[in-house]
Design a protein around this motif. Structure first.
Motif, mmCIF file in Angstrom:
data_model
loop_
_atom_site.group_PDB
_atom_site.id
_atom_site.type_symbol
_atom_site.label_atom_id
_atom_site.label_comp_id
_atom_site.label_asym_id
_atom_site.label_seq_id
_atom_site.Cartn_x
_atom_site.Cartn_y
_atom_site.Cartn_z
ATOM 1 N N ARG A 197 -9.131 2.567 7.032
ATOM 2 C CA ARG A 197 -10.475 2.632 6.423
ATOM 3 C C ARG A 197 -10.292 1.632 5.156
ATOM 4 O O ARG A 197 -11.147 0.832 4.745
ATOM 5 C CB ARG A 197 -10.983 4.006 6.037
ATOM 6 C CG ARG A 197 -12.303 3.940 5.460
ATOM 7 C CD ARG A 197 -12.648 5.416 4.978
ATOM 8 N NE ARG A 197 -12.528 5.989 6.150
ATOM 9 C CZ ARG A 197 -12.893 7.434 6.603
ATOM 10 N NH1 ARG A 197 -13.173 8.138 5.127
ATOM 11 N NH2 ARG A 197 -13.065 8.118 7.525
ATOM 12 N N LEU A 198 -8.970 1.595 4.665
ATOM 13 C CA LEU A 198 -8.809 0.949 3.648
ATOM 14 C C LEU A 198 -8.894 -0.383 3.671
ATOM 15 O O LEU A 198 -9.305 -1.207 2.909
ATOM 16 C CB LEU A 198 -7.438 1.306 2.914
ATOM 17 C CG LEU A 198 -6.864 0.852 1.605
ATOM 18 C CD1 LEU A 198 -6.021 1.942 0.954
ATOM 19 C CD2 LEU A 198 -6.024 -0.451 1.654
ATOM 20 N N ARG A 199 -8.189 -0.926 4.693
ATOM 21 C CA ARG A 199 -8.256 -2.453 5.120
ATOM 22 C C ARG A 199 -9.355 -2.939 5.398
ATOM 23 O O ARG A 199 -9.907 -3.945 5.078
ATOM 24 C CB ARG A 199 -7.221 -2.797 6.344
ATOM 25 C CG ARG A 199 -7.348 -4.180 6.859
ATOM 26 C CD ARG A 199 -6.615 -4.205 8.059
ATOM 27 N NE ARG A 199 -6.900 -5.583 8.748
ATOM 28 C CZ ARG A 199 -6.447 -5.895 9.976
ATOM 29 N NH1 ARG A 199 -5.566 -5.183 10.633
ATOM 30 N NH2 ARG A 199 -6.625 -7.103 10.510
ATOM 31 N N THR A 244 0.988 -1.099 0.024
ATOM 32 C CA THR A 244 -0.019 0.023 -0.008
ATOM 33 C C THR A 244 0.927 1.458 0.191
ATOM 34 O O THR A 244 1.905 1.311 0.949
ATOM 35 C CB THR A 244 -0.863 0.197 1.066
ATOM 36 O OG1 THR A 244 -1.636 -1.213 1.333
ATOM 37 C CG2 THR A 244 -1.787 1.320 1.046
ATOM 38 N N ARG A 267 -12.359 -1.782 4.270
ATOM 39 C CA ARG A 267 -13.188 -2.021 2.988
ATOM 40 C C ARG A 267 -12.697 -3.127 2.276
ATOM 41 O O ARG A 267 -13.568 -3.751 1.584
ATOM 42 C CB ARG A 267 -12.858 -0.463 2.227
ATOM 43 C CG ARG A 267 -13.312 -0.545 0.743
ATOM 44 C CD ARG A 267 -13.714 0.831 0.107
ATOM 45 N NE ARG A 267 -14.938 1.266 0.748
ATOM 46 C CZ ARG A 267 -15.688 2.408 0.400
ATOM 47 N NH1 ARG A 267 -14.999 3.004 -0.491
ATOM 48 N NH2 ARG A 267 -16.683 2.814 0.970
ATOM 49 N N VAL A 303 -10.232 5.071 -4.240
ATOM 50 C CA VAL A 303 -9.968 3.910 -3.527
ATOM 51 C C VAL A 303 -10.848 2.599 -3.650
ATOM 52 O O VAL A 303 -10.398 1.586 -3.959
ATOM 53 C CB VAL A 303 -9.885 4.114 -1.883
ATOM 54 C CG1 VAL A 303 -9.702 2.680 -1.055
ATOM 55 C CG2 VAL A 303 -8.811 5.094 -1.673
ATOM 56 N N ARG A 304 -12.127 3.002 -3.782
ATOM 57 C CA ARG A 304 -13.091 1.772 -4.272
ATOM 58 C C ARG A 304 -12.900 1.348 -5.533
ATOM 59 O O ARG A 304 -12.794 -0.017 -5.624
ATOM 60 C CB ARG A 304 -14.517 2.357 -3.945
ATOM 61 C CG ARG A 304 -15.599 1.324 -4.135
ATOM 62 C CD ARG A 304 -16.970 1.606 -3.901
ATOM 63 N NE ARG A 304 -17.218 2.878 -4.815
ATOM 64 C CZ ARG A 304 -17.389 4.034 -4.339
ATOM 65 N NH1 ARG A 304 -17.142 4.468 -3.237
ATOM 66 N NH2 ARG A 304 -17.848 5.210 -5.185
ATOM 67 N N LEU A 325 -9.758 -0.782 -5.450
ATOM 68 C CA LEU A 325 -9.650 -2.116 -4.780
ATOM 69 C C LEU A 325 -10.576 -3.036 -5.780
ATOM 70 O O LEU A 325 -10.581 -4.062 -5.977
ATOM 71 C CB LEU A 325 -10.429 -1.881 -3.375
ATOM 72 C CG LEU A 325 -9.557 -1.154 -2.531
ATOM 73 C CD1 LEU A 325 -10.285 -1.011 -1.087
ATOM 74 C CD2 LEU A 325 -8.346 -2.046 -2.206
ATOM 75 N N TYR A 330 -4.445 5.364 -7.671
ATOM 76 C CA TYR A 330 -5.483 6.069 -7.226
ATOM 77 C C TYR A 330 -5.161 7.530 -6.727
ATOM 78 O O TYR A 330 -3.950 7.704 -6.738
ATOM 79 C CB TYR A 330 -6.318 5.392 -6.106
ATOM 80 C CG TYR A 330 -5.341 4.989 -4.790
ATOM 81 C CD1 TYR A 330 -4.895 5.759 -3.946
ATOM 82 C CD2 TYR A 330 -5.034 3.554 -4.747
ATOM 83 C CE1 TYR A 330 -3.996 5.317 -2.851
ATOM 84 C CE2 TYR A 330 -4.075 3.109 -4.013
ATOM 85 C CZ TYR A 330 -3.590 4.095 -2.905
ATOM 86 O OH TYR A 330 -2.819 3.519 -1.998
ATOM 87 N N ASP A 361 -12.746 8.584 -1.834
ATOM 88 C CA ASP A 361 -13.472 7.246 -1.484
ATOM 89 C C ASP A 361 -13.615 6.272 -2.917
ATOM 90 O O ASP A 361 -13.544 5.483 -2.841
ATOM 91 C CB ASP A 361 -14.687 7.558 -0.874
ATOM 92 C CG ASP A 361 -15.434 6.449 -0.330
ATOM 93 O OD1 ASP A 361 -15.170 5.523 0.549
ATOM 94 O OD2 ASP A 361 -16.792 5.854 -0.792
#
Length: 541
Positions: A403-405, A314, A407, A352-353, A356, A339, A349
């Protein structure tokens, strides 16, 4: 010999799946009366929530179940028993969250005080090491840091006193928004716009689910066809347009995401919690539905490792990923999922979405698991530790690692992909040391982040970052098999080449001159080191 100063590396584990679900949708087709009633209900319940939070903070650590029951009885007279239960539970959760944040702040202050005290004890201009900072650069900086040390000591003393007394400082509506009132120009708001946001944040329109009750919630009820009704508080019962003091909204909702799952719960009268809130910027009302789900039985670590996995590093602007087989060997080409974390929260948001989503789709096609680092920059963001490195502090502060983990785990659970979490210690350093150069070629530029992805994947597979064991025992051919075994934890010299002999004698063949070279550079089983001494055997690896 192993470096005794290296910290212990924790064993990898499979991340558990999510324990709850939350979905949101807008309330469409609202009438003017709906837009009048909802603020009235939210403002009334919000004032009760403020008073209840004040009473809870005043009680501190002496609070008990009897005081909780007394607070609930007082709220019931001004609302209803179910609204009172939702308010007291929200107050209890807020107080507990504030206590945890207070403890984290104390730890941060303690770390800052230790760092400054250590640097002040060093001579001015003393250089630091990788594990300990040095002294300050100038006498002026040293003097300013002595003053800051007194400031942090004072703050730390106040925080410790508050924690011992059970005192927490909470602002319903948010401290940032409250401070914005004193500088509207910097917040780019007018007084009217600020008031709208402040009121909307302090409204209370949330209700906990009740299993076995009609549609899973008696306070805020949403039917399977999208009809929303609210149980009005006692002082606002005259606004009811339905029996038993209820108000039915003219607006309707429609859950596009996980709507079938929500409808199944509602039809079975299973508990669903709801929250209604206003987005002031868009001028829209939204309804959020949430419920708990039974813990999903995660696969074992051995199963997650069976077919290899994808190691993901990351970074501030991309994910660096590389596919590894079960032996820890990189396969194919590295992948990077970009991103952009600049701009508003909605943009970040979405970025990142999207990254992922592409990572998970590739992982599903490969049929493997994902390995990520257990990152936590909570103690790494202070200026006391990184000093003048403002750009670096801004970099790590902008990475939403927690928050990334969360999600990633949630999205991977929907696709049936296991997530293996590893200790992040030394992955970038050792990955660059052992894998960046060997994996680079004329056609491929391997970055430090790509090499870190390989190191993360190997750690998740249970291998050392170093790969190769000693050569075969007989000779340098593959007579006893190819070197596919992993280096053991106690194997010495597993990565190094054969050391050269101490002698400088060389044997030159007649007529070949300098091209004969040093016979030791040829990978042979033996050579004559000196005339008359016979062949010298190469020591076993």
């Amino acid at each position: 010999m192993a470096d005794s100063t290296l910290r212990t590396i924790e064993a990898p584990f499979v991340a558990p799946g999510p324990s709850g679900v939350a979905i949101r949708t807008s309330i469409k087709g609202m009438s003017r009366r709906d837009r009048e009633v909802l603020p009235l209900v939210g403002a009334h319940l919000g004032s009760l929530a403020c008073a209840d939070l004040k009473a809870r903070c005043r009680a501190g650590t002496d609070h008990d179940s009897d005081q909780w029951a007394e607070r609930k009885r007082a709220l019931t007279e001004e609302s209803s028993s179910r609204w009172a239960g939702s308010i007291t539970k929200a107050t209890h959760d807020q107080w507990g969250l504030s206590r945890r944040a207070q403890l984290a702040h104390i730890h941060s202050l303690e770390a800052g005080v230790r760092t400054i005290a250590h640097r002040l004890s060093q001579p001015v201009g003393e250089k630091g090491t990788k594990r300990a900072p040095g002294g300050y650069r100038t006498k002026q900086e040293w003097f300013r840091k002595t003053r800051r040390l007194h400031v942090l000591d004072d703050r730390l003393g106040r925080e410790r006193s508050d924690r011992e007394a059970g005192v927490v400082h909470v602002v319903r509506g948010g401290k940032r928004l409250a401070r914005g009132r004193h500088n509207l120009e910097a917040a780019q708001l007018t007084e009217y716009e600020w008031r709208q946001r402040w009121d909307a944040e302090r409204w209370f329109l949330r209700a906990d689910g009740e299993s076995g009750k009609r549609l899973g919630n008696e306070t805020i009820r949403v039917s399977s066809d999208g009809e929303v009704s609210i149980k009005l508080p006692a002082p606002l019962a005259h606004l009811a347009n339905a029996p038993r003091g209820r108000y039915v909204l003219d607006g309707r909702i429609d859950f596009r995401h996980r709507g079938e799952e929500w409808a199944d719960r509602v039809s079975a009268n299973r508990a669903v919690a709801y929250r209604i809130h206003l987005d002031v910027d868009r001028g829209r009302w939204y309804l959020t539905a949430s419920w708990t789900i039974p813990p999903v039985q995660t696969v074992s670590l051995a199963v997650a490792r069976a077919n290899g996995l994808i190691g993901v590093d990351t970074n501030a602007d991309h994910f660096a990923a590389w596919r590894l087989d079960e032996h820890g060997n990189p396969m194919g080409e590295p992948r990077r999922f970009l991103y952009d974390l600049d701009g508003p929260a909605t943009h970040r948001d979405a970025q990142v979405r999207h990254a992922l989503t592409r990572l998970l789709h590739w992982t599903r096609r490969e049929g493997v698991s994902i390995a990520i680092e257990d990152l936590d920059f909570g103690a790494e963001k202070t200026r006391e530790k990184h000093g003048r490195r403002k750009r670096f502090r801004k970099l790590i502060s902008g990475m939403p690692v927690a928050r990334l983990r969360a999600r990633l785990v949630s999205m991977a659970a929907e696709l049936g992909i296991a997530i293996v979490v590893v200790d992040p210690a030394y992955t970038s350093r050792w990955g660059a040391e052992h894998w960046q150069k060997p994996l680079s070629s004329k056609n491929r530029k391997t970055t430090r982040h790509d090499a870190a992805g390989v190191a993360i994947g190997r750690r998740a597979l249970g291998h050392r970052v170093r790969r190769r064991t000693a050569p075969p025992p007989h000779d340098q051919s593959d007579r006893v098999g190819h070197r596919t075994a992993q280096a053991g934890h106690g194997t010495r010299g597993r990565e190094e080449t054969h050391p050269a002999s101490r002698t400088t004698d060389t044997i030159r063949a007649a007529g070949r001159g300098a091209n004969a070279g040093d016979q030791r550079i040829h990978n042979r089983s033996g050579y004559a080191s000196r005339p008359g001494l016979g062949p010298r055997l190469t020591p076993a690896h």
